[in-house]
Motif scaffolding. Structure first.
Motif, PDB file in Angstrom:
ATOM      1  N   PRO A 108       6.789 -12.515  -3.640  1.00  0.00           N
ATOM      2  CA  PRO A 108       7.633 -13.701  -3.453  1.00  0.00           C
ATOM      3  C   PRO A 108       7.735 -14.565  -4.711  1.00  0.00           C
ATOM      4  O   PRO A 108       8.787 -15.156  -4.976  1.00  0.00           O
ATOM      5  CB  PRO A 108       6.910 -14.478  -2.342  1.00  0.00           C
ATOM      6  N   PHE A 115       4.346  -5.295  -7.979  1.00  0.00           N
ATOM      7  CA  PHE A 115       4.697  -6.726  -7.988  1.00  0.00           C
ATOM      8  C   PHE A 115       3.425  -7.566  -8.116  1.00  0.00           C
ATOM      9  O   PHE A 115       3.360  -8.516  -8.890  1.00  0.00           O
ATOM     10  CB  PHE A 115       5.421  -7.111  -6.683  1.00  0.00           C
ATOM     11  N   GLY A 146       8.743  -3.001   5.473  1.00  0.00           N
ATOM     12  CA  GLY A 146       7.512  -3.197   4.686  1.00  0.00           C
ATOM     13  C   GLY A 146       7.632  -4.494   3.906  1.00  0.00           C
ATOM     14  O   GLY A 146       8.738  -5.031   3.748  1.00  0.00           O
ATOM     15  N   GLY A 161       0.795  -1.223   0.000  1.00  0.00           N
ATOM     16  CA  GLY A 161       0.000   0.000   0.000  1.00  0.00           C
ATOM     17  C   GLY A 161       0.829   1.276   0.000  1.00  0.00           C
ATOM     18  O   GLY A 161       0.292   2.356  -0.215  1.00  0.00           O
TER      19      GLY A 161
HETATM   20  O1  KG4 Z   1       3.612  -4.781   4.410  1.00  0.00           O
HETATM   21  P1  KG4 Z   1       2.731  -5.781   3.726  1.00  0.00           P
HETATM   22  O2  KG4 Z   1       2.602  -7.141   4.346  1.00  0.00           O
HETATM   23  O3  KG4 Z   1       1.268  -5.247   3.598  1.00  0.00           O
HETATM   24  C1  KG4 Z   1       0.963  -3.938   3.281  1.00  0.00           C
HETATM   25  O4  KG4 Z   1       0.952  -3.101   4.221  1.00  0.00           O
HETATM   26  O5  KG4 Z   1       0.784  -3.699   2.082  1.00  0.00           O
HETATM   27  O6  KG4 Z   1       3.246  -5.904   2.224  1.00  0.00           O
HETATM   28  C2  KG4 Z   1       2.675  -6.778   1.285  1.00  0.00           C
HETATM   29  C3  KG4 Z   1       3.344  -6.559  -0.058  1.00  0.00           C
HETATM   30  C4  KG4 Z   1       2.682  -7.311  -1.203  1.00  0.00           C
HETATM   31  O7  KG4 Z   1       2.446  -6.401  -2.246  1.00  0.00           O
HETATM   32  C5  KG4 Z   1       3.715  -8.357  -1.583  1.00  0.00           C
HETATM   33  O8  KG4 Z   1       3.700  -8.700  -2.969  1.00  0.00           O
HETATM   34  C6  KG4 Z   1       5.006  -7.665  -1.210  1.00  0.00           C
HETATM   35  O9  KG4 Z   1       4.709  -6.998  -0.016  1.00  0.00           O
HETATM   36  N1  KG4 Z   1       6.086  -8.644  -1.006  1.00  0.00           N
HETATM   37  C7  KG4 Z   1       7.201  -8.717  -1.781  1.00  0.00           C
HETATM   38  C8  KG4 Z   1       7.950  -9.837  -1.315  1.00  0.00           C
HETATM   39  N2  KG4 Z   1       7.268 -10.394  -0.268  1.00  0.00           N
HETATM   40  C9  KG4 Z   1       6.135  -9.639  -0.085  1.00  0.00           C
HETATM   41  N3  KG4 Z   1       7.603  -7.975  -2.810  1.00  0.00           N
HETATM   42  C10 KG4 Z   1       8.776  -8.304  -3.403  1.00  0.00           C
HETATM   43  N4  KG4 Z   1       9.523  -9.357  -3.032  1.00  0.00           N
HETATM   44  C11 KG4 Z   1       9.162 -10.156  -1.999  1.00  0.00           C
HETATM   45  N5  KG4 Z   1       9.910 -11.186  -1.637  1.00  0.00           N
END
Ligand code: KG4
Ligand code: ZN
Length: 356
Positions: A179, A164, A273, A136
């Motif tokens: 991921p 992503f 994050g 977000g």
């Molecule tokens: O902080 P979070 O759990 O929730 C929010 O506050 O949005 O972040 C979730 C986001 C998702 O968009 C997910 O695709 C991304 O973090 N994410 C990643 C990875 N693991 C989670 N983005 C890139 N590489 C990763 N390994």
């Protein structure tokens, strides 16, 4: 000091000592519920919150081996986020604090992400620069001292995590996208597809990720690349695209962090994050920080995505500073984390130039 607290999309509670030691941390993940929709469905999220909040709180106490009476205070997320889920948490925490006669505070979700590095890292030295990059949000904060925040870069459109997720969805890869893309990118060539890092016309160090999603769509159309179907093994073309996309997102984030560090002279760099789980982002950030001879702190992966321990850590600092929530405290869906511009404005009005 110990706190229980409640979170936003996933119902979560943690019991934490002194804001630096996790006694228990329970997260009821909603990923399986939202997965088939390719993103979070707000109505389902709030209903699930309502169902899970009582068992999640009980489990956190049980695992910690304490009861509610042992707490010194409570912290709860008040925003930004989905209104239904926030309201469940805020109402529950206020009722619990009232019944127990304990102090409580409301915490900004983004501030919580910043404090996720309070565990398993040395204490933060200020001034600090923090990149908060999730599904977000994509912001860089300058933090001259605890509790003071200035947004120095923000996304003009999508958050990096959202990019992503959207790219993964259009390539038929599933949710959450981060991921999955990271895993495929390990077998792909990051130089296979040339994507430009978006720059702002007004010269500000802001981010933009929606154009990148369009560029990926265009690449798929022009090359005739087939999205993955029914969980089939992704083609080399998809892996190369995943690696190239990840490369440009990481470069955009890290180059901007470096530029801001050159300007603001922080003593600590923080990257937190959901997207901070990304191994490539961590690697490139570490290289940049080494060059600048600065420490860079990441949360351990289970604290990078949403959790309650980080809210308790941020809440501890507030409670120790004497801050107290009131029973009319409410959720604020669009809550922002920036209090320094306001001070600069006030100082200007008083004829004094506020200096960092
Ligand atoms: O902080 P979070 O759990 O929730 C929010 O506050 O949005 O972040 C979730 C986001 C998702 O968009 C997910 O695709 C991304 O973090 N994410 C990643 C990875 N693991 C989670 N983005 C890139 N590489 C990763 N390994
Ligand atoms: Zn988050």
């Amino acid at each position: 000091m110990r706190q229980a607290n409640v979170e936003r999309r996933d119902a979560a509670t943690a019991v934490v000592r002194d804001g630096r030691e996790i006694i228990s941390s329970v997260i009821s993940s909603q990923i399986p519920i939202h997965k088939r929709f390719g993103g979070v469905v707000p109505e389902l999220a709030s209903r699930e919150h309502l169902d899970k909040i009582v068992p999640v709180v009980s489990e956190a106490f049980e695992r910690a081996g304490v009861t509610a009476k042992d707490l010194d205070g409570l912290a709860v997320t008040i925003g930004p986020g989905l209104v239904g889920s926030l309201l469940v948490g805020v109402s529950y925490a206020k009722a619990m604090a009232y019944a127990l006669g304990k102090p409580f505070v409301g915490v900004n979700h983004i501030e919580g992400h910043i404090y996720s590095v309070a565990f398993e890292n040395p204490p933060i030295e200020y001034p600090a620069e923090a990149l908060i990059v999730s599904g977000g949000h994509t912001n860089i904060f300058f933090i001259p001292e605890p509790g003071k925040y200035k947004v120095v870069a923000r996304t003009r459109d999508d958050a990096a995590g959202e990019a992503f997720d959207k790219v993964a969805k259009l390539l038929g890869l599933g949710y959450p996208g981060g991921p999955i893309i990271e895993r495929l990118a390990r077998e792909g060539d990051p130089k296979a597809v040339k994507f430009a890092i978006p720059r702002m016309g007004d010269g500000l160090p802001d981010f933009s990720f929606s154009g990148l999603k369009t560029a990926v769509t265009k690449h798929v159309r022009e090359t005739g690349l087939s999205p993955v179907e029914n969980g089939d093994e992704p083609s080399q073309g998809i892996k190369d695209l995943a690696a190239s996309f990840q490369h440009v997102v990481v470069q955009s984030l890290v180059q901007t962090m470096e530029k801001i560090a050159d300007e603001y002279y922080p003593k600590t760099l923080i990257v937190a994050g959901g997207v901070a789980c990304n191994g490539k982002l961590r690697e490139v950030c570490r290289e940049m920080a080494n060059q600048l001879e600065l420490p860079v702190y990441f949360p351990s992966p289970h604290l990078s995505t949403d959790n309650a321990a980080m809210i308790a850590a941020a809440g501890t600092v507030k409670l120790q500073a004497g801050e107290r929530g009131r029973l009319d405290m409410n959720a604020d869906v669009t809550l922002r984390l920036q209090n320094m511009d306001l001070e600069e404005e006030a100082a200007k009005r008083a004829g004094v130039r506020y200096r960092l």
